[in-house]
Design a protein around this motif. Structure first.
Motif, PDB file in Angstrom:
ATOM      1  N   ASP A  21       1.033  -1.012   0.144  1.00  0.00           N
ATOM      2  CA  ASP A  21       0.094   0.311   0.141  1.00  0.00           C
ATOM      3  C   ASP A  21       0.890   1.309   0.141  1.00  0.00           C
ATOM      4  OD1 ASP A  21       0.690   0.439   2.331  1.00  0.00           O
ATOM      5  OD2 ASP A  21      -0.961  -0.857   3.628  1.00  0.00           O
ATOM      6  N   LEU A  22       0.162   2.202  -0.458  1.00  0.00           N
ATOM      7  CA  LEU A  22       0.951   3.730  -0.254  1.00  0.00           C
ATOM      8  C   LEU A  22       0.594   4.972   0.847  1.00  0.00           C
ATOM      9  CD1 LEU A  22       2.766   5.717  -2.089  1.00  0.00           C
ATOM     10  CD2 LEU A  22       0.049   6.175  -3.325  1.00  0.00           C
ATOM     11  N   LEU A  23       1.494   5.540   1.261  1.00  0.00           N
ATOM     12  CA  LEU A  23       1.181   6.049   2.211  1.00  0.00           C
ATOM     13  C   LEU A  23       1.511   7.656   1.634  1.00  0.00           C
ATOM     14  CD1 LEU A  23      -0.100   7.105   5.086  1.00  0.00           C
ATOM     15  CD2 LEU A  23       2.726   7.431   5.991  1.00  0.00           C
ATOM     16  N   ARG A  24       1.038   8.505   1.848  1.00  0.00           N
ATOM     17  CA  ARG A  24       1.937  10.336   0.986  1.00  0.00           C
ATOM     18  C   ARG A  24       1.889  10.615   2.392  1.00  0.00           C
ATOM     19  NH1 ARG A  24      -0.070  11.646  -4.283  1.00  0.00           N
ATOM     20  NH2 ARG A  24      -0.988   9.497  -5.202  1.00  0.00           N
ATOM     21  N   PHE A  25       2.826  11.520   3.026  1.00  0.00           N
ATOM     22  CA  PHE A  25       3.249  12.377   4.264  1.00  0.00           C
ATOM     23  C   PHE A  25       4.013  13.649   3.580  1.00  0.00           C
ATOM     24  CE2 PHE A  25       7.066   9.720   4.497  1.00  0.00           C
ATOM     25  CZ  PHE A  25       7.942  10.735   4.485  1.00  0.00           C
ATOM     26  N   SER A  26       3.810  14.822   3.857  1.00  0.00           N
ATOM     27  CA  SER A  26       3.998  15.631   4.324  1.00  0.00           C
ATOM     28  C   SER A  26       5.680  15.491   5.223  1.00  0.00           C
ATOM     29  CB  SER A  26       3.742  17.081   3.713  1.00  0.00           C
ATOM     30  OG  SER A  26       2.662  17.588   4.696  1.00  0.00           O
ATOM     31  N   THR A  27       6.000  16.922   5.176  1.00  0.00           N
ATOM     32  CA  THR A  27       7.313  17.750   5.861  1.00  0.00           C
ATOM     33  C   THR A  27       6.562  18.818   6.273  1.00  0.00           C
ATOM     34  OG1 THR A  27       8.928  18.108   4.485  1.00  0.00           O
ATOM     35  CG2 THR A  27       9.049  16.186   5.594  1.00  0.00           C
ATOM     36  N   ALA A 104       6.266  14.486   0.835  1.00  0.00           N
ATOM     37  CA  ALA A 104       6.223  16.068   0.028  1.00  0.00           C
ATOM     38  C   ALA A 104       7.229  17.214   1.455  1.00  0.00           C
ATOM     39  CB  ALA A 104       5.191  16.497  -0.142  1.00  0.00           C
ATOM     40  N   ASP A 105       8.783  17.544   0.135  1.00  0.00           N
ATOM     41  CA  ASP A 105       9.150  17.698   2.149  1.00  0.00           C
ATOM     42  C   ASP A 105       9.118  19.257   0.963  1.00  0.00           C
ATOM     43  OD1 ASP A 105      11.573  19.084   3.139  1.00  0.00           O
ATOM     44  OD2 ASP A 105      12.805  18.538   2.202  1.00  0.00           O
ATOM     45  N   THR A 106       8.822  20.308   2.048  1.00  0.00           N
ATOM     46  CA  THR A 106       7.735  21.629   2.180  1.00  0.00           C
ATOM     47  C   THR A 106       8.785  22.911   2.238  1.00  0.00           C
ATOM     48  OG1 THR A 106       6.753  21.842   3.624  1.00  0.00           O
ATOM     49  CG2 THR A 106       5.567  20.612   1.744  1.00  0.00           C
ATOM     50  N   PRO A 107       8.635  23.745   2.266  1.00  0.00           N
ATOM     51  CA  PRO A 107       9.587  25.200   3.151  1.00  0.00           C
ATOM     52  C   PRO A 107       9.086  25.466   3.846  1.00  0.00           C
ATOM     53  CG  PRO A 107       8.911  25.428   0.666  1.00  0.00           C
ATOM     54  CD  PRO A 107       7.912  24.723   1.017  1.00  0.00           C
ATOM     55  N   GLY A 108       9.941  25.821   4.898  1.00  0.00           N
ATOM     56  CA  GLY A 108       9.485  25.611   6.678  1.00  0.00           C
ATOM     57  C   GLY A 108       9.483  28.074   6.293  1.00  0.00           C
ATOM     58  N   HIS A 109      10.180  28.906   5.776  1.00  0.00           N
ATOM     59  CA  HIS A 109      10.196  29.927   5.230  1.00  0.00           C
ATOM     60  C   HIS A 109       8.395  30.450   5.808  1.00  0.00           C
ATOM     61  CE1 HIS A 109      10.806  34.332   4.579  1.00  0.00           C
ATOM     62  NE2 HIS A 109      12.020  34.279   5.302  1.00  0.00           N
ATOM     63  N   SER A 120       0.916  19.180   1.214  1.00  0.00           N
ATOM     64  CA  SER A 120       0.398  18.888   2.422  1.00  0.00           C
ATOM     65  C   SER A 120      -1.382  18.308   1.375  1.00  0.00           C
ATOM     66  CB  SER A 120      -0.236  19.721   3.368  1.00  0.00           C
ATOM     67  OG  SER A 120       1.182  19.987   4.404  1.00  0.00           O
ATOM     68  N   SER A 121      -1.777  19.000   1.044  1.00  0.00           N
ATOM     69  CA  SER A 121      -3.346  18.765   0.326  1.00  0.00           C
ATOM     70  C   SER A 121      -3.633  17.484  -0.444  1.00  0.00           C
ATOM     71  CB  SER A 121      -3.015  19.520  -0.618  1.00  0.00           C
ATOM     72  OG  SER A 121      -2.830  19.757  -2.650  1.00  0.00           O
ATOM     73  N   ILE A 146      -3.696  24.637   8.753  1.00  0.00           N
ATOM     74  CA  ILE A 146      -3.253  24.341   7.450  1.00  0.00           C
ATOM     75  C   ILE A 146      -3.251  23.148   7.379  1.00  0.00           C
ATOM     76  CG2 ILE A 146      -1.955  24.180   5.132  1.00  0.00           C
ATOM     77  CD1 ILE A 146      -0.893  27.344   5.816  1.00  0.00           C
ATOM     78  N   ALA A 147      -2.159  22.209   8.251  1.00  0.00           N
ATOM     79  CA  ALA A 147      -2.849  20.320   8.330  1.00  0.00           C
ATOM     80  C   ALA A 147      -3.955  20.437   8.045  1.00  0.00           C
ATOM     81  CB  ALA A 147      -1.476  19.794   9.071  1.00  0.00           C
TER      82      ALA A 147
END
Length: 577
Positions: A21-27, A104-109, A120-121, A146-147
């Motif tokens: 199975d698949l898991l999508r996650f973001s930071t 999905a490695d997302t920006p922190g700024h 995260s969408s 937002i999450a």
């Protein structure tokens, strides 16, 4: 024989991969919390990077000689490496013996909050990083909020850089208590309780990333819980949208010849089979699915997220942007809705300004007549507001000029989400989630459309979003040109007439007659009288306005406000009709 064995081994491996199975996650997290380093360490320790990738980052970055800077495995842009911060969303793929992952490695700024919302969408989980030495910051609160709005089902709060505080358990527990309090307040506000796990980690040292520190380095014997990877492997898999109500946004009508008419698109949710009764929205007309066509041949069943072409058993007027739904579980057709909004543009939100709302494959003009509240992510309180600045979050009222078939975001992420576009720049200014919608009581077509007869000014007004009228402008050419351009960009159908045109100067009375005729047909006629100087005189209906020392921006704002006041431009749903 070895080649045969190798072939069977590869086939067995591929079969096993398909069954996972698949898991999508973001930071998410604040700047310098170590998100890219954590993801790089996760990829490295799971042996998900190639040797040449590792060699390419050796001796580079900010780490000591002989130590890898794992952030370089994910920060791919030159600007990211130069500045030492993540700018773009970096998607990475890896797998373990238990499951497959998309990160999905997302920006922190704060400047790149829009990228975090994008990453995260589609996520099933979000890993929120907190610097153990800094504690819970405002940006961490913003990302968690937002999450929650985006209905991410699970948070893993990774308290990073534990090595810099001597692996202090008390500091970790204090952060856990503080952030659980934040999550409780967010759940009260958004109505979306989020499950959360807390894990102390050191991305640089590798503690509790893939392997438990208590069993390897022995640095945190007081933590007996699972590592970050073990938590990710234990979370529920991605939601199976094939069991949700059927939703199919039409992207294209295909007619290769006179014998075939199909509707192509990607199934947003649900399952469809030949013989199913479906309804086309917003028209409300129904039909039976006759065929499900793909490149490889017809299917007996199709489910999300497959891209297919549907053929119906009867001719219906269907075009791009229409939504084909299960007849027994239709979506809501609405022209007014309430939505949670994340503002992403440097230019503030303007009430009553015409924006474009893109929902699935459908784009319609929209206005925001009111802001219900803005959320202060620092205190998680609601505040009154007349505008949104960049990265502001709140709830607004939406009015659409044409009905749209949609769902609540809590019921369907695909058909409950939208973006707002600035028609002047064509840039995305906001992302939104539908929280409530008022069903449209019209017949699904334009509110004032009739079955036959000539097109009336009321029908044009319903379609164009404005009434007809005559706007007289007397002043500098550059200001009149700027006003005309601003109305054109806003989607107003205008007709400019210059008072010096010989056609009108040579025939008294023609200008007035022509203006009345054009205004009656629904156009906004601009009667331009160019004069020297810096004063602009404006007249519409019985209202007159004189702007001294007017600059183009001030004049444009005044003109648009005047047109709203005179009910030429609609500021609410159908106002002025």
């Amino acid at each position: 024989m070895p080649a045969l064995v190798d072939r069977f081994s590869i086939e067995d491996f591929l079969a096993q991969e398909r069954e996972k199975d698949l898991l999508r996650f973001s930071t998410a997290g604040s700047v310098d919390d170590g998100k890219s380093t954590l993801i790089g360490r996760l990829l490295y320790d799971t042996q998900s990077v190639y040797d040449d990738q590792v060699r390419a980052i050796e001796g580079k970055g900010t780490t000591a000689p002989g130590v890898l800077d794992f952030a370089l495995l994910t920060d791919g842009l030159r600007a990211e490496r130069e500045q030492g911060i993540t700018i773009d969303v970096a998607y990475r793929y890896f797998s373990t013996p238990r499951r497959k992952f998309i990160i999905a490695d997302t920006p922190g700024h704060e400047q790149y909050t829009r990228n975090m919302a994008t990453g995260s969408s589609t996520a099933d989980a979000t890993v929120v990083l907190i610097d153990a030495g800094k504690g819970v910051l405002v940006q961490s609160r913003r990302h968690a909020y937002i999450a929650s709005l985006l209905r991410v089902r699970h948070l893993i709060v990774a308290v990073n850089k534990m090595d810099l505080i001597g692996y202090d358990e008390a500091a970790f527990r204090a952060i856990e208590r503080d952030f659980r309090g934040v999550l409780d307040k967010i759940a009260e506000d958004t109505g979306n309780p989020v499950e959360a796990d807390f894990v102390p980690v050191s991305a640089l040292k590798g503690d509790n990333i893939v392997h438990r520190a208590a069993q390897t380095s022995g640095t945190m014997p007081w933590y007996i819980g699972p590592s970050l990877l073990e938590l990710l492997e234990s979370l529920p898999p991605s939601l199976d949208t094939s069991q949700a109500p059927f939703r199919f946004p039409v992207q294209r009508v295909t007619r290769p010849d006179h014998t075939f008419r199909g509707f192509a698109g990607q199934i947003a949710s649900g399952t469809v089979r030949p013989g199913d009764q479906v309804t086309v929205l917003p028209s409300g007309r129904s039909a039976i699915v006759d065929r499900i066509v793909t490149w490889e041949g017809d299917l007996e069943e199709a489910h999300a997220p497959l891209s297919v072409t549907l053929v119906l058993d009867r001719e219906l007027d269907i075009s791009r942007g229409d939504l084909i739904v299960a007849a027994k579980e239709p979506a809501t057709v609405a022209k007014s809705a309430t939505a949670a909004l994340v503002w992403m543009d440097q230019k503030p939100l303007e009430l009553d300004r015409r924006y474009l709302l893109k929902h699935t494959s459908h784009t319609v003009p929209a206005f925001i007549p009111a802001i219900q509240h803005r959320t202060d992510v620092g205190t998680l309180t609601h505040q009154p507001a007349q505008t949104f600045a960049m990265n502001d979050i709140g709830v607004v009222t939406l009015n659409l000029l044409r009905p749209v078939a949609l769902d609540l975001y809590s019921d369907n992420r695909a058909t409950g989400a939208f973006i707002l576009i600035d028609p002047k720049t064509n840039g995305t200014v906001a992302a939104g989630m539908i929280t409530s919608a008022q069903a449209d009581t019209s017949d699904g077509e334009d509110e004032f459309a009739t079955e036959s007869g000539p097109v009336t000014p009321r029908e044009r007004a319903a379609r164009w979003g404005h009434q007809g009228g005559a706007l007289a402008l007397e002043g500098p050419a550059e200001i009149i040109d700027a006003i005309e351009r601003s109305l054109f960009v806003a989607g107003v159908i205008t007709q400019r007439i210059d008072t010096t045109d010989p056609l009108f100067t040579g025939q008294p009375g023609l200008l007035e007659a022509f203006t009345s005729l054009q205004a009656a047909s629904g156009l906004l006629v601009l009667i331009a009288a160019v004069r020297e100087g810096d004063e602009l005189a404006v007249r519409i209906n019985d209202r007159e306005l004189v702007l001294s020392d007017a600059d183009p921006n001030a004049a444009i704002a005044a003109i648009h406000q005047l047109l709203h006041q005179e009910k030429i431009l609609f500021d609410t749903e159908g106002a002025g009709l």
